[in-house]
Design an enzyme around this catalytic site. Structure first.
Site: not given
Ligand SMILES: Cc1cc2nc3c(=O)[nH]c(=O)nc-3n(C[C@H](O)[C@H](O)[C@H](O)COP(=O)(O)O)c2cc1C
Length: 196
Positions: A172-174
């Site tokens: 999730y692009r974290l």
């Protein structure tokens, strides 16, 4: 301030990348330079050696990148090891390596690569690929076998880093971004995290 050394982490990630079969060139990185009028440009190069004093690559000094570095030695490197979801960004300043180091590396290259270095007027306009092959044949005949010296217009640069950032991609692009910035004493590093 940190006790962690960014070079130890670089070594760990680089060694991991070298052992991944799908990564053909673990030593490939993108080098960004900036022209006299502020236009950035980037290209892929190969890392030929590195240690805690810096990261070394070789090229034609008269090439676009060579000329840009001679006017502005602030550059940045970016490694991306796709199958591992890892990125390393290194910023710093470049110095040309000394002649002995450049000679030693040039002499270690295969003969065809050495001939290629003589034949290529890197970054200059070329009439056709056939024209390049003609120059390769001509340059190859100039030197008795094994007596090919390094051209004056070909050498290496060492990037001395002042910022190294490690990014591990996460769901999730974290992503996890870990930044090391050189302290004013030029020796220690400050470590921190960055929002992705
Ligand atoms: C995987 C790969 C590795 C490369 N390694 C080098 C290198 O180590 N040195 C080099 O001068 N060019 C290398 N090149 C070519 C450069 O990307 C570039 O085309 C060339 O250096 C001219 O760049 P310039 O016109 O911006 O100076 C490599 C290209 C690729 C795709």
């Amino acid at each position: 301030m940190t006790n962690q050394n960014p070079f130890a982490l670089f070594e760990q990630w680089f060694e991991k990348a070298k052992n991944v079969e799908e990564i053909k060139y673990a030593d490939a990185f993108n080098l960004a330079t900036v022209s006299e009028n502020g236009q950035p440009s980037n290209r892929t190069l190969l890392l030929k050696s590195w240690d805690e004093t810096g990261f070394v690559f070789y090229t034609n000094l008269a090439s676009r990148k060579g000329q840009e570095i001679s006017l502005n030695n602030k550059v940045s490197m970016c490694f991306y090891w796709g199958p591992l979801d890892l990125q390393v960004r290194i910023e710093g300043t470049c110095q040309q390596v000394d002649d002995a180091q450049a000679d030693a590396y040039f002499d270690s290259r295969p003969l065809a690569s050495r001939v290629g270095a003589w034949a290529s007027k890197q970054s200059q306009p070329l009439k056709s690929h056939a024209h390049l092959l003609k120059r390769v044949a001509k340059e190859g005949l100039k030197f008795p076998l094994g007596k090919m010296k390094r051209p004056d217009f070909w050498s290496g640069f060492k990037l001395t880093p002042h910022r190294i950032e490690f990014m591990q991609m996460k769901d999730y692009r974290l992503h996890e971004r870990r930044e090391f910035a050189r302290m004013d004493d030029g020796v220690g590093w400050v470590e921190g995290f960055l929002y992705p």
